[in-house]
Design an enzyme around this catalytic site. Structure first.
Site, PDB file in Angstrom:
ATOM      1  N   CYS B 478       0.847  -1.404  -0.456  1.00 34.66           N
ATOM      2  CA  CYS B 478       0.114  -0.065   0.189  1.00 34.66           C
ATOM      3  C   CYS B 478       1.024   1.122  -0.300  1.00 34.66           C
ATOM      4  O   CYS B 478       0.810   1.834   1.002  1.00 34.66           O
ATOM      5  CB  CYS B 478      -1.199  -0.049   1.115  1.00 34.66           C
ATOM      6  SG  CYS B 478      -2.258   1.616   1.110  1.00 34.66           S
ATOM      7  N   ASP B 479       1.593   1.896  -0.759  1.00 34.85           N
ATOM      8  CA  ASP B 479       2.294   0.729  -1.985  1.00 34.85           C
ATOM      9  C   ASP B 479       3.564   1.106  -2.100  1.00 34.85           C
ATOM     10  O   ASP B 479       3.413   1.543  -2.354  1.00 34.85           O
ATOM     11  CB  ASP B 479       1.043   0.889  -3.569  1.00 34.85           C
ATOM     12  CG  ASP B 479       0.077  -0.166  -3.278  1.00 34.85           C
ATOM     13  OD1 ASP B 479      -1.355   0.498  -3.060  1.00 34.85           O
ATOM     14  OD2 ASP B 479       0.122  -1.413  -2.504  1.00 34.85           O
ATOM     15  N   PRO B 480       4.449  -0.106  -3.439  1.00 36.03           N
ATOM     16  CA  PRO B 480       4.960   0.121  -3.846  1.00 36.03           C
ATOM     17  C   PRO B 480       6.053   1.804  -3.815  1.00 36.03           C
ATOM     18  O   PRO B 480       5.252   1.797  -5.269  1.00 36.03           O
ATOM     19  CB  PRO B 480       5.273  -1.314  -4.279  1.00 36.03           C
ATOM     20  CG  PRO B 480       4.008  -1.285  -5.522  1.00 36.03           C
ATOM     21  CD  PRO B 480       3.237  -0.872  -4.433  1.00 36.03           C
ATOM     22  N   MET B 481       6.364   2.311  -2.851  1.00 37.17           N
ATOM     23  CA  MET B 481       7.225   3.259  -3.767  1.00 37.17           C
ATOM     24  C   MET B 481       9.077   2.168  -4.135  1.00 37.17           C
ATOM     25  O   MET B 481       9.187   1.979  -2.780  1.00 37.17           O
ATOM     26  CB  MET B 481       8.084   4.264  -2.864  1.00 37.17           C
ATOM     27  CG  MET B 481       6.318   4.955  -2.026  1.00 37.17           C
ATOM     28  SD  MET B 481       5.870   5.481  -0.264  1.00 37.17           S
ATOM     29  CE  MET B 481       6.018   3.991   0.493  1.00 37.17           C
TER      30      MET B 481
END
Lengths: 795, 795
Positions: B478-481
């Site tokens: 929540c979510d891929p940085m």
């Protein structure tokens, strides 16, 4: 309905509702644009892989160019809606999306511009498209004229589709300061490693207006509303577009101009549409093309159009003909060299052209820009392995990789080296290329081109089974039947024959370059190969296509489908495998089984279901490029072979089927304008006559240089050789005379060919002096020659 | 405009022109179909990867489900054109493609069927769609009735779009013997190795008609002609469709029936539409569904509808509520469990669900089919590595592979194991699952589930930096940085907090299962982790989201964008990191910065440009799922956390924003019917208010089990525990009473909750006996209980 313009610069189509839809194309050094008569457009630019700036309304698959692309309501396009402010009536130019029948309509496809002229409801609209030479962008002019007797109040709405740019990020807005709509997106990626690539992309789409619009819309859904694309609510229900933006909504680039036109009055507009990296670049483009002028007071837009026209005109061929066949003349003088030039200049807008395509495209470039062809041959040879093998594709950009079919191993690439090089040598006599030293892909060692090609020939000589037949692996040319030989045993009939031809061609080059020992060696092997071919592949009336891993011969008389393939037949005449008797037999078989009103099919009958020992070709739709179409590339070889053995009447009949016209209406009905040869006309004529003959619409094809060779080496017999220019025309019986202007090694030859009754043999006179062997020697650059060729009327 | 039907089985929308377009969905064990009120449809089936049988008109990209999918004229759909043979007037049901305004219109979304009723020009059309339980196909009923006073002569044309099936091969034709249109294609492939897969595909699309049509058309271009999809030439200009076929032309499935209807007369039709492997299968389907009848004289079609309805009804939840809020009741009783059931039953129609999704989907399934949930947990643990790490996705099919985002390493998957398992245990008390022995992905060794989860917890404990903060690598939930920690140093604030929460949850399970030593160990580490969190991540008013590879803290007050993230806030209340004071502060920050009319945003302000040290989330469009939307999954956690700390009024306010209604019109305007919670409502409310609140239209979301837990554990306080059922409701201030029927471990509890003035504390009576601690113990299966809960009016 279809006619060349008076100056022959354009082909003009006079109705937009021809089915399938006629199309033409422009290109420059960065992009390609394929437009059809209705206003639908497919455009691609390189960054470095092909990319789009005007998309479909949904997520499109990333793929190579597809044939016979279907159109649909929201297909990308460039449209101009015209609304009468008083009556509320709306029509659109060129035709889509409103589809109002025009009073006058012209779609004019030119070499450096495309023009629509539409007259509807007393208004004349002209839209014209050109490109700059180097930048990826479209240059548009729009003129609107009042033809009616009364003043008119109009709104006009240029609509340039932008479509579904990206699921990751897309938006758009109008920038007052740029007088432009700029739509923004980010190419989707998931792995951070890809970010460094995508951050460099030109992911924006812009529409710059020369004149300030009254209003605009950037939101497709808001623009179209319940009226839909055929009658947008924004036009039908609103006085002014709502000046909206798009925020993760499908963007559109729509402008509105409100104008009042007195009778006879005209207004003119210019627009620039294309991809950009950022707003600064858009500003730069605007100032370069629309704001700044050069010393002559000409702005960048006009200068770019002129420069582009000059650039395209550089792509002229080596012959200019005047024959009893004006359609042929027009095509050969104007359009055929343009299509060759396109191939040589753009490499089909791919970063990894198939090796055989790359070599043949530059075979064609030998006629136009030989220096470019020379460099291309060297680029290709640098990617050869030291064992002689050529790769499946030639990498043209540091980030490029082998894609699609280039990941499937094919065994024919070496064959094309001597074949393509021979044309370069014929045309230029530049044997110095053979001495160029180039490295290998897998070795630092540099060797001469001569040694490189020897190694390629030895690679072919060794990649054979115990019978002496060449392995096919997962495919060869035209086209991958991917299961014939993937187990390592199956062999290709065509490739074995082609190898013999390549050896003979190379032997000729060896002789001309003082390597007669090598020449002897390759001629001997070619002969041996031809014997092997006749032993294993002659099927009684024609040659088989190959033998599978499990020793099943195919392309033979007992096959229900795929009974005969064109390539082994024509090439056996080139290689010398087929003697007189075999030639007669196989030509009869081709005529009976493969010839159609649209040319010769690649194979027949088309496969209609899978044959698992043969593979992929059998899963292609019947009548497709690979499965029994009139595949023009293969057909051109067959014609070339017919000229080689002197079968000039058959050759000309088939050649004439490939070149657009004489029945132009028919070609338009089948889906194109007569400005290019498509890669195929649909085949399976005897199985599916309804669809046979349709154009693929694809203009990427190795056909064109071979058609040119058919003309130069065959029909007009004006082929270069070591000593000079050999004159040996093969005019068809119906022609009494023909004249050709031939550019050759810097000299300009004005050649008149005449049929003379009672003559025994061809006589060639250069500046009124008889040339005994028909070979013009010692031609001087920058010199004109008058050449007369008398031809016995009987042949 | 929108209302529940009288029996609450359907939601009925009374106009098709709501923008964006309202939609609903059906699914079965092989397929999913998403339809909108206008007639546009997206359907997928598994073979084993998701595939289509009704395509877009151009080549579609193969991708995961996209949010906010735009519609366009040729979007796939199921339409019925109706033409009055006498007047020539044409309209279409449900609305597209003709877009004629109907006199009456209803779009009724039900749990096991979807119905359109359209009255236009004196004709009533009813179209209804259901599915069989196991097969990938659509079951359609169409009724046409004459409402006018005079007899009518009509042609009706069901049009089921087929679209661009494949560039390799596509065709279609009508088969008299099957009374069906069958369209054929071959999935494109280039490597022979792929052939063995694609040859098994169901690459055909069929439309079987129960009644013999008068004519048909299979060629889209011929059918539409110049009239286009909005007024096909085949309908407008022809008495009968031309009975054509499609040969490498875009196929369409169109039938024509000619009928004469007396006043009040009705005709009924049935159709089956879907994918098939071959014609034999189509014949089989026809005979199973339309030709054969069972002992009761019922045919397969009718039986399948009935069986499907039963199957869907099996997916009921564990509570049935009656509160002062009828929209809430309807949603919770009917639609919420259906959406949970969909997730647990289909695993989102993917063969490699993300591990966290798979575990949470089966957390939800614990309420519906606990046996299925149990098996799912074991499947997941079999794919754990022996070092404790969980994979990014769970492979559900032997040919499946990790795709898309599952190829990017995320570090949070272990966290979900105890969290999801706890619900299963609460609901079932089945602690035997902890003793199940399962192997690891990379080791033959089998260990108990208990040991597996211990290892997962230790993996989390070790995957930390020297400060004790958990690494983020290329992303977490929540979510891929994706660029925070790819160099191996960056850490996740949320994941560190989540780890503390997971340890506490796991400690609870350890205690309940007799492992108090382990419980102590994990509780101690949780406390230590919370201290570390407070030391490094508390920013003064809220918690930071993480610290990058280069030691830059982000999600903090000095950030211009991405200043505050929801997840560290809510989870810090779950983990115990936030004390009372911090709780007050962070809740205020959430209210001020993240709360919107549509719920709480995931982060704010949305990133509008790239921050290269944070990465991908910043390239998502502002207001997208990942970049500052009201991401309902995250929001549900926050609400759950609020209930956990007793903030019941805030919790209920936010819960109420997530669940469709009370303003149903508003939810339709924002793009959906109140039959599911979408994965997001668009956010960036303070930056881009125009588009904020729009539904993603995606019904795949981990939100639903958490909403259910908010109801069970929070609002109604009916959570299971080791001893039984703990009753601890947190009704909002506005409610005076509520009643709940609670299924629990086989018992059926009829619970009435009443606010009672002057009471000090909650009192629970079971069958009129006071339950001192509020925990109902020794509940017997197949027994009913009457429970009264008195609640102090003040709380």
């Amino acid at each position: 309905m279809i006619r060349p313009s008076e100056d022959q610069e354009y082909y003009e189509l006079l109705t937009p509702t021809a089915l399938p839809k006629a199309s033409g194309f422009l290109w420059n050094e960065k992009m390609m644009i394929h437009v059809n008569c209705r206003g639908y457009v497919v455009a691609q630019f390189m960054q470095p892989e092909p990319a789009k700036y005007s998309h479909a309304p949904n997520l499109e698959a990333k793929t190579f160019m597809q044939p016979e692309q279907p159109y649909y309501a929201h297909h990308p396009g460039r449209f101009l809606y015209v609304k009468d402010e008083e009556s509320g009536e709306v029509f659109s130019a060129p035709y889509e999306p409103v589809r109002e029948q025009a009073d006058q309509y012209t779609f004019a496809i030119g070499k450096s511009s495309i023009v629509w002229r539409v007259e509807c409801k007393g208004i004349h609209v002209e839209m014209s498209l050109s490109l700059p030479r180097e930048d990826a962008m479209e240059l548009w002019r729009v003129k609107v004229k009042n033809l009616s007797g009364a003043p008119r109040k109009l709104s006009i709405y240029p609509y340039f589709t932008v479509g579904y740019m990206s699921w990751m990020n897309q938006s758009g807005q109008y920038h007052e300061d740029l007088q432009a709509i700029v739509c923004t997106s980010i190419t989707p990626y998931q792995k951070y490693q890809d970010y460094s690539k995508i951050k460099e992309f030109s992911d924006k789409t812009f529409l710059i207006a020369e004149r300030k619009p009254a209003a605009w819309e950037v939101n497709q859904e808001v623009f179209e509303g319940e009226g839909g694309i055929t009658m947008p609510s924004g036009i039908r229900d609103q006085e002014l577009l709502s000046k909206g933006d798009a925020r993760y909504e499908t963007p559109a680039a729509v402008l509105q101009y409100r104008i009042e036109l007195a009778p006879g009055e005209e207004e003119a507009y210019r627009f620039i549409f294309g991809p950009a990296r950022d707003e600064e670049q858009v500003a730069q483009i605007r100032s370069n093309y629309l704001l700044n002028t050069n010393a002559d007071g000409e702005d960048g837009f006009t200068a770019a159009e002129r420069e582009y026209d000059r650039y395209i005109r550089e792509g002229r061929g080596r012959i200019e003909i005047a024959t009893p066949d004006p359609d042929l003349d027009n095509f050969v003088n104007h359009w055929l060299p343009r299509q060759m030039y396109y191939h040589g200049q753009t490499n089909r807008l791919t970063t990894d052209p198939q090796t055989r395509n790359f070599l043949q495209d530059h075979m064609g470039m030998s006629y136009i820009k030989p220096q470019t062809a020379r460099e291309a041959f060297l680029i290709a040879l640098r990617q050869q392995n030291a064992n002689g093998a050529m790769p499946d594709g030639i990498i043209l950009h540091k980030d490029a990789e082998l894609k699609y079919i280039n990941q499937v191993p094919h065994t024919d690439h070496c064959v094309w080296l001597p074949i393509c090089l021979s044309t370069y040598l014929d045309e230029t006599n530049d044997y110095s290329i053979l001495e160029e030293k180039v490295p290998y892909a897998d070795s630092e060692q540099t060797e001469s081109v001569f040694q490189h090609i020897n190694k390629a020939m030895f690679w072919l000589m060794n990649d054979r089974d115990e019978r002496g037949l060449n392995y096919i692996n997962q495919g060869d040319w035209c086209d991958p039947m991917n299961m014939v030989g993937y187990k390592g045993k199956g062999v290709s009939g065509w490739l074995t024959i082609a190898t013999a031809y390549a050896f003979n061609v190379w032997a000729g080059i060896c002789e001309s370059s003082g390597h007669s020992d090598k020449a002897k060696e390759f001629r001997a092997d070619a002969q041996k190969t031809n014997e092997v071919v006749n032993q294993y592949l002659w099927d009684g009336e024609w040659y088989a296509r190959g033998i599978t891993d499990d020793n099943v011969k195919f392309g033979i008389s007992t096959d229900r489908e795929g009974r005969i393939f064109i390539n082994p037949q024509g090439w056996s005449m080139l290689s010398g495998a087929a003697d007189q008797e075999k030639q007669s037999k196989l030509m009869r078989a081709v005529t009976e089984q493969l010839e159609t009103p649209y040319g010769v099919e690649k194979l027949a009958p088309s496969f209609t279901s899978m044959r698992e020992d043969v593979g992929r070709v059998t899963q292609k739709h019947p009548g497709s490029a690979e499965n029994g179409a009139v595949y023009n590339h293969a057909a051109a070889f067959y014609i070339y072979a017919l000229y080689t053995v002197g079968e000039k009447e058959d050759a000309f009949r088939l050649l004439r089927k490939m070149i657009p016209g004489p029945d132009l209406e028919d070609i338009v009905q089948r889906g194109q304008l007569p400005v290019f040869i498509p890669n195929y006309y649909r085949g399976a004529y005897r199985q599916f006559p309804r669809t046979a003959g349709r154009s693929s619409h694809l203009f990427n094809t190795g056909t064109v240089p071979w058609v040119y060779r058919c003309l130069i080496d065959g029909l007009f017999g004006l082929q270069g050789c070591k000593e000079g220019l050999q004159i040996k025309p093969q005019l068809p019986a119906g022609w009494k005379e023909a004249s050709v202007k031939r550019d050759f090694r810097g000299a300009e030859l004005h050649i008149v060919m005449k049929k003379v009754p009672g003559l025994d043999a061809i006589e060639v006179y250069a500046d009124e002096v008889l040339v005994a062997d028909g070979i013009l020697k010692d031609l001087q650059p920058d010199t004109e020659y008058q050449v007369l060729v008398n031809i016995p009327d009987e042949i």
